[in-house]
Scaffold this motif. Structure first.
Motif, PDB file in Angstrom:
ATOM      1  N   ALA A 313       3.332  11.150   8.093  1.00  0.00           N
ATOM      2  CA  ALA A 313       1.902  11.335   8.340  1.00  0.00           C
ATOM      3  C   ALA A 313       1.065  10.418   7.447  1.00  0.00           C
ATOM      4  CB  ALA A 313       1.514  12.796   8.115  1.00  0.00           C
ATOM      5  N   ALA A 314       1.485  10.263   6.195  1.00  0.00           N
ATOM      6  CA  ALA A 314       0.730   9.434   5.249  1.00  0.00           C
ATOM      7  C   ALA A 314       0.725   7.978   5.674  1.00  0.00           C
ATOM      8  CB  ALA A 314       1.321   9.580   3.848  1.00  0.00           C
ATOM      9  N   THR A 315       1.845   7.498   6.185  1.00  0.00           N
ATOM     10  CA  THR A 315       1.922   6.106   6.651  1.00  0.00           C
ATOM     11  C   THR A 315       0.958   5.880   7.806  1.00  0.00           C
ATOM     12  OG1 THR A 315       4.236   5.986   5.953  1.00  0.00           O
ATOM     13  CG2 THR A 315       3.477   4.310   7.512  1.00  0.00           C
ATOM     14  N   GLU A 316       0.910   6.829   8.735  1.00  0.00           N
ATOM     15  CA  GLU A 316      -0.032   6.718   9.851  1.00  0.00           C
ATOM     16  C   GLU A 316      -1.474   6.800   9.355  1.00  0.00           C
ATOM     17  OE1 GLU A 316      -1.906   6.323  13.405  1.00  0.00           O
ATOM     18  OE2 GLU A 316       0.198   5.881  12.935  1.00  0.00           O
ATOM     19  N   ALA A 317      -1.740   7.660   8.372  1.00  0.00           N
ATOM     20  CA  ALA A 317      -3.098   7.793   7.835  1.00  0.00           C
ATOM     21  C   ALA A 317      -3.601   6.479   7.261  1.00  0.00           C
ATOM     22  CB  ALA A 317      -3.141   8.884   6.769  1.00  0.00           C
ATOM     23  N   LEU A 318      -2.700   5.681   6.725  1.00  0.00           N
ATOM     24  CA  LEU A 318      -3.108   4.407   6.119  1.00  0.00           C
ATOM     25  C   LEU A 318      -3.660   3.419   7.141  1.00  0.00           C
ATOM     26  CD1 LEU A 318      -0.235   3.859   3.514  1.00  0.00           C
ATOM     27  CD2 LEU A 318      -2.559   4.683   3.090  1.00  0.00           C
ATOM     28  N   THR A 319      -3.363   3.646   8.421  1.00  0.00           N
ATOM     29  CA  THR A 319      -3.911   2.750   9.442  1.00  0.00           C
ATOM     30  C   THR A 319      -5.440   2.825   9.494  1.00  0.00           C
ATOM     31  OG1 THR A 319      -3.693   4.387  11.232  1.00  0.00           O
ATOM     32  CG2 THR A 319      -1.818   2.922  10.849  1.00  0.00           C
ATOM     33  N   TYR A 320      -6.003   3.944   9.046  1.00  0.00           N
ATOM     34  CA  TYR A 320      -7.463   4.058   8.984  1.00  0.00           C
ATOM     35  C   TYR A 320      -8.069   3.027   8.024  1.00  0.00           C
ATOM     36  CZ  TYR A 320      -7.745   8.526  11.526  1.00  0.00           C
ATOM     37  OH  TYR A 320      -7.705   9.507  12.491  1.00  0.00           O
ATOM     38  N   TRP A 321      -7.245   2.519   7.115  1.00  0.00           N
ATOM     39  CA  TRP A 321      -7.744   1.658   6.040  1.00  0.00           C
ATOM     40  C   TRP A 321      -7.347   0.194   6.221  1.00  0.00           C
ATOM     41  CZ3 TRP A 321     -11.320   3.972   3.355  1.00  0.00           C
ATOM     42  CH2 TRP A 321     -11.329   5.380   3.363  1.00  0.00           C
ATOM     43  N   GLU A 322      -6.838  -0.153   7.405  1.00  0.00           N
ATOM     44  CA  GLU A 322      -6.448  -1.537   7.667  1.00  0.00           C
ATOM     45  C   GLU A 322      -7.662  -2.457   7.808  1.00  0.00           C
ATOM     46  OE1 GLU A 322      -2.133  -0.797   9.855  1.00  0.00           O
ATOM     47  OE2 GLU A 322      -3.949  -0.958  11.090  1.00  0.00           O
ATOM     48  N   THR A 323      -8.809  -1.890   8.172  1.00  0.00           N
ATOM     49  CA  THR A 323     -10.071  -2.646   8.240  1.00  0.00           C
ATOM     50  C   THR A 323     -11.139  -1.840   7.501  1.00  0.00           C
ATOM     51  OG1 THR A 323     -10.914  -1.607  10.259  1.00  0.00           O
ATOM     52  CG2 THR A 323      -9.389  -3.470  10.526  1.00  0.00           C
ATOM     53  N   ASN A 324     -12.364  -2.372   7.452  1.00  0.00           N
ATOM     54  CA  ASN A 324     -13.478  -1.678   6.797  1.00  0.00           C
ATOM     55  C   ASN A 324     -14.192  -0.695   7.717  1.00  0.00           C
ATOM     56  OD1 ASN A 324     -13.164  -3.039   4.341  1.00  0.00           O
ATOM     57  ND2 ASN A 324     -14.392  -4.776   5.053  1.00  0.00           N
ATOM     58  N   LYS A 325     -13.741  -0.590   8.961  1.00  0.00           N
ATOM     59  CA  LYS A 325     -14.471   0.214   9.948  1.00  0.00           C
ATOM     60  C   LYS A 325     -14.591   1.677   9.524  1.00  0.00           C
ATOM     61  CE  LYS A 325     -14.479   1.651  14.792  1.00  0.00           C
ATOM     62  NZ  LYS A 325     -13.746   1.662  16.087  1.00  0.00           N
ATOM     63  N   PHE A 326     -13.488   2.264   9.093  1.00  0.00           N
ATOM     64  CA  PHE A 326     -13.499   3.689   8.744  1.00  0.00           C
ATOM     65  C   PHE A 326     -14.414   3.939   7.554  1.00  0.00           C
ATOM     66  CE2 PHE A 326     -11.125   7.545   7.018  1.00  0.00           C
ATOM     67  CZ  PHE A 326     -11.613   8.409   7.986  1.00  0.00           C
ATOM     68  N   SER A 327     -14.338   3.081   6.558  1.00  0.00           N
ATOM     69  CA  SER A 327     -15.186   3.205   5.381  1.00  0.00           C
ATOM     70  C   SER A 327     -16.666   3.118   5.757  1.00  0.00           C
ATOM     71  CB  SER A 327     -14.833   2.119   4.366  1.00  0.00           C
ATOM     72  OG  SER A 327     -15.528   2.307   3.157  1.00  0.00           O
ATOM     73  N   GLN A 328     -16.993   2.228   6.680  1.00  0.00           N
ATOM     74  CA  GLN A 328     -18.371   2.087   7.134  1.00  0.00           C
ATOM     75  C   GLN A 328     -18.842   3.331   7.883  1.00  0.00           C
ATOM     76  OE1 GLN A 328     -18.062  -1.536   9.391  1.00  0.00           O
ATOM     77  NE2 GLN A 328     -18.161  -2.857   7.579  1.00  0.00           N
ATOM     78  N   GLU A 329     -17.936   3.929   8.667  1.00  0.00           N
ATOM     79  CA  GLU A 329     -18.269   5.163   9.380  1.00  0.00           C
ATOM     80  C   GLU A 329     -18.548   6.295   8.395  1.00  0.00           C
ATOM     81  OE1 GLU A 329     -14.953   5.832  11.919  1.00  0.00           O
ATOM     82  OE2 GLU A 329     -15.528   4.304  13.377  1.00  0.00           O
ATOM     83  N   ILE A 330     -17.737   6.381   7.346  1.00  0.00           N
ATOM     84  CA  ILE A 330     -17.940   7.410   6.320  1.00  0.00           C
ATOM     85  C   ILE A 330     -19.304   7.224   5.670  1.00  0.00           C
ATOM     86  CG2 ILE A 330     -17.119   8.326   4.107  1.00  0.00           C
ATOM     87  CD1 ILE A 330     -14.289   7.401   4.974  1.00  0.00           C
TER      88      ILE A 330
END
Length: 426
Positions: A313-330
């Motif tokens: 699960a943790a490895t899949e969760a890291l896909t959220y951080w492959e770009t800046n998109k998720f951080s910008q959404e937060i």
């Protein structure tokens, strides 16, 4: 043969009859939950709840994230390794590679990854031990209102009196210093440095300083970036290791993967747990600068430091951080939350409230603690999970999954406002 629908409904008296009095969250949220998805939970009576609690920060990616769930089901169906201590497994190796590629290398961080055991207090214990081993010193400086865990070493650097009281023994080898803005409009930088400079201050040169950039349990107190940078400078000046406890504030909770990134500091040791496991599965990491990784094999271990389901699960969760998109959404959602907190403080001046926190880790500190508690109780009745924090429980805090959508946030905010109105009018 009985079916799922034939099973009797579990009632709250089961927990009162069989479970220890130490339970806490089941008292704050007195219902029996049966299902959860995204930012929503349902109880056995099919009542729906918006989640502004997120497993105390362990569910940053929401409940039953589809991609993680499908990978976990597939992994189990293949009879792959679930328990492995610290033996090498495919799941463990894939996580380590992904963590290095997605998190460490882009940030130019040279850390060795340690799996100390499955919880936040495990990573803190290991951090304290390696700091003492590296420096040969005993004392650790921690900060007012800090919370670092419930085992003896972690409790020794935790400020909360009631939690420290549960230790049953004296808690030694720690010194508490004032956190940023502990005394309003007063910097603690010069105070701390003066103690370390003066050989007659009574404070031995410590092995480490341990701090949270945003104190979760302590009241959603956010340290300024200047204060954090100055703490790092003090540590470098006196050859003290800097430990950042990012168990709750990390994994994107404040907007960036590590909460300390915007301050531009590089801790010697970083503690991660809670949402690093992705799916709410137990997992913790201790990140140690390579030059300080002087453990002997097995010198710190634990039976459940090889949770392969968490690795998946943790490895899949890291896909959220492959770009800046998720951080910008937060960040966009954090702005919504910040505006709502400002509105509450201005619109309901009877609360005599102040603003706390950063990112999607914000709160409202009320002058009277009982008001915060009553607001949380009322919110629960109306379908929202929210808890208090702070020395007296004076802060009602917002800790939704990072994946919550705008509609979910707005619905939650409306319940909070309705709860405030109800409490103030009664």
């Amino acid at each position: 043969m009985s079916t799922t629908t034939d099973k009797p409904v579990i009632a709250m008296d089961v927990f009162e009859q069989y479970e220890s009095k130490v339970r806490s969250y089941s008292r704050s949220f007195p219902t029996v939950f049966k299902k959860a998805k995204g930012h929503t939970l349902w109880d056995v009576n099919d009542k729906e709840y918006i989640d502004f609690f997120a497993g105390a920060g362990a569910l940053n990616y929401g409940h039953n994230n589809d991609k993680m769930k499908n990978l976990l089901i597939k992994y189990l169906e293949e009879d792959a390794i679930t328990h492995s201590l610290d033996m090498a497994t495919v799941a463990r190796g894939e996580f380590l590679k992904k963590f290095d590629e997605v998190i460490l290398k882009p940030r130019n961080l040279d850390y060795k990854v340690m799996f100390p055991g499955p919880t936040g207090t495990n990573t803190v214990e290991s951090a304290l031990k390696i700091a003492r081993k590296v420096t040969g010193r005993n004392t650790v400086i921690s900060f007012t209102n800090g919370f670092h865990g419930m085992t003896i070493g972690s409790l020794s650097v935790t400020g909360n009196a009631s939690k420290r009281g549960g230790a049953g023994i004296p808690l030694n080898n720690s010194v508490f210093m004032p956190f940023d803005n502990y005394v309003e409009n007063t910097s603690s930088i010069e105070y701390i440095e003066a103690f370390l400079e003066n050989s007659s201050s009574g404070v031995d040169l410590p092995a480490a300083m341990i701090l949270e950039t945003v104190q979760g349990e302590g009241g959603i107190n956010a340290a300024s970036y200047d204060w954090l940078r100055n703490m790092e400078k003090i540590c470098r000046k006196f050859d003290i290791l800097l430990i950042v406890d990012d168990v709750q504030a990390g994994c994107g909770r404040t907007g960036t993967f590590f909460s300390f990134e915007p301050a531009g500091i590089t801790p010697d040791i970083v503690c991660l747990s809670k949402s690093i496991g992705g799916y709410g599965l137990p997992m913790a990491l201790t990140l140690i600068k390579s030059e300080y990784d002087i453990w002997a094999p097995g010198e710190h271990n634990g039976t459940f430091r090889g949770n392969n389901l968490a690795f998946i699960a943790a490895t899949e969760a890291l896909t959220y951080w492959e770009t800046n998109k998720f951080s910008q959404e937060i960040s966009k959602k954090a702005e919504m939350m910040s505006s709502f907190v400002d509105f509450i403080i201005h619109e309901y001046s009877e609360l005599n409230a102040t603003k706390r926190g950063r990112g999607l880790m914000q709160g409202v500190a009320c002058e009277k603690a009982e008001i915060s508690e009553r607001i949380c109780e009322e919110a629960f009745k109306r379908g929202l999970l929210m808890e208090t924090s702070g020395p007296e429980g004076e802060v009602f805090k917002f800790l939704p999954p990072l994946t919550i959508d705008q509609a979910g946030l707005e619905k939650g905010f409306q319940i909070v406002e309705d709860s405030i109105k109800s409490v103030l009018n009664n």
